[in-house]
Design a protein around this motif. Structure first.
Motif: not given
Ligand code: GLN
Length: 313
Positions: A1-8, A47-56, A276-279, A305-311
Motif C-alpha cells: 500500500m503506498p504511503n499516505q502523507p497528510d495534506g500539509t 500541479i495538483a493532488v486530489a486525495p480520495l476525499h476532500g479538496e485537491p 491507487p488507494g491514495v489519490g 512520487a519519489h519524495r512521498l514514496g508513491w509507486s
C-alpha cells in the motif's frame, strides 16, 4: 500500500516542486502541429493532488485551464465501455504499440485494429462507438458531460479555437479513420467521427479539475462516482493497467520505469498519474519531449512520487 502523507506534507512538497520547476531551463517544446496549442506560454507549470476525499491540494498554475488532448481518451474509454462493455476489445487491442500516437504503419499490418485505446486510431474507434450509441447527434458531447460530472464543474468547456485548429490540420487523423473505415472497423461517417474525436481532445481543464475528475481511478471506482455507467472496480483496475502499459505512447515503458504509477499524457502538456488507494496527481507544463510528453510534468511527478514514496511496485 503506498504511503499516505497528510495534506500539509503534500502541500509543502508541491510548493517546493512548483518553485523548482519555475527555475528549470530545459522545458521542451510546445506542440506546433496543432497551431493553436503553440500559443500557450512555455513558462507555465501547475500541479495538483486530489486525495480520495476532500479538496485537491495545488501549487503553481493549477487553476489555469489547458487543452487535455489525449487525456480525454481515458474518459472516452469509460463512456464507450459503458455502452458496449468487453465487446469493445474485438475492435481495439490492449497492447502497447511502441510507435508514436499517430502512427499509421502498424494499422496496416494489423488490418485496421488499433493496438490500444490510448493511441489516436484506438481513440477514433472509441469515438465511433460513442457516436453510434448517441441517440441524437446534437446531444451534448458525452465525454465533456462526463468530465463535468466527475470534476463537479459544469463550466468545463471545449476550446473552440483549438477544435478549429485540429479540424484544419487533422489530415493524419482523418487518414487513420478512413483506413479503418476501409477495413470495416469504423461504422459511422469517418469525418464526423474524427470531428467528435477532435472535440473531446479540445476540452479545457485545469490541473485541479482534472485531478478531481480522475480521482475515481484511485478509489477503485467507489464513492461519489459510483453512479457513472460502466465504472466497476474491475474496470477501474483495467483502466489503470492500460494507463501503465499504454498511457504515454511509445514512452510508456520509460514512464513506468521512472514514475512507477499508471499515467496518461496529452500533447497539451498535461500528465495524470494514479496512486491507487491514495489519490490522483496532475501536472501540467506545455513544453513536450520528442515523444509528445510534457518534460516538466514528467519531472515533477517523478520527483513527487519519489519524495512521498508513491509507486505501485
Ligand atoms: N488531438 C491530438 C491528436 O490527435 C491528440 C494527441 C495527443 O495528445 N497525443 O494528434
Amino acid at each position: 500500500m503506498p504511503n499516505q502523507p497528510d495534506g500539509t506534507e503534500i502541500q509543502s512538497v508541491l510548493d517546493d516542486i512548483a518553485i523548482r520547476m519555475a527555475g528549470e531551463a530545459d522545458r521542451g517544446e510546445v506542440a506546433s502541429y496543432i497551431p493553436e496549442l503553440a500559443r500557450v506560454p512555455l513558462n507555465r507549470f501547475g500541479i495538483a493532488v486530489a486525495p480520495l476525499h476532500g479538496e485537491p491540494i495545488i501549487a503553481g498554475d493549477a487553476e489555469m485551464p489547458f487543452s487535455i488532448q489525449s487525456i480525454s481518451k481515458v474518459f472516452a474509454l469509460v463512456v464507450a465501455l459503458g455502452h458496449v462493455g468487453a465487446s469493445l476489445w474485438r475492435r481495439v487491442g490492449r497492447e502497447p504499440s511502441g510507435d508514436p500516437f499517430n502512427s499509421i504503419v502498424q494499422l496496416e499490418f494489423e488490418r485496421g485494429k488499433p493496438r490500444n485505446p490510448f493511441i489516436n486510431p484506438g481513440a477514433i474507434v472509441v469515438s465511433d462507438v460513442i457516436l453510434e450509441h448517441q441517440s441524437d447527434e446534437a446531444d451534448p458531447h458525452p465525454v465533456l458531460d462526463l468530465c463535468q460530472r466527475l470534476a463537479d464543474a459544469p463550466d468545463i468547456t471545449v476550446d473552440e479555437d483549438v477544435f478549429a485548429s485540429e479540424v484544419a490540420t487533422g489530415d493524419r487523423n482523418r487518414a487513420l479513420a478512413y483506413f479503418m473505415l476501409a477495413e470495416g472497423n469504423i461504422r459511422g461517417d469517418a469525418t464526423k467521427v474524427t470531428e467528435r474525436y477532435f472535440r473531446q481532445c479540445s476540452i479545457e481543464m485545469s490541473c485541479r479539475q482534472l485531478a478531481a475528475a480522475t480521482r475515481f481511478l484511485a478509489t477503485g471506482g467507489e464513492g461519489a462516482d459510483a453512479d457513472i455507467a460502466g465504472v466497476t472496480p474491475e474496470r477501474v483496475r483495467r483502466l489503470n493497467a492500460l494507463m501503465m502499459t499504454c498511457g504515454c505512447y511509445d514512452a510508456s515503458g520509460e514512464v513506468a520505469f521512472r514514475i512507477g504509477l499508471p499515467c496518461k499524457s496529452g500533447v497539451g502538456g498535461g500528465l495524470v498519474a494514479i496512486v491507487p488507494g491514495v489519490g490522483s496527481i496532475v501536472a501540467w507544463s506545455p513544453g513536450l519531449d520528442k515523444k509528445g510528453n510534457s518534460v516538466l510534468a514528467l519531472k515533477a511527478i517523478e520527483d513527487l512520487a519519489h519524495r512521498l514514496g508513491w509507486s505501485v511496485f
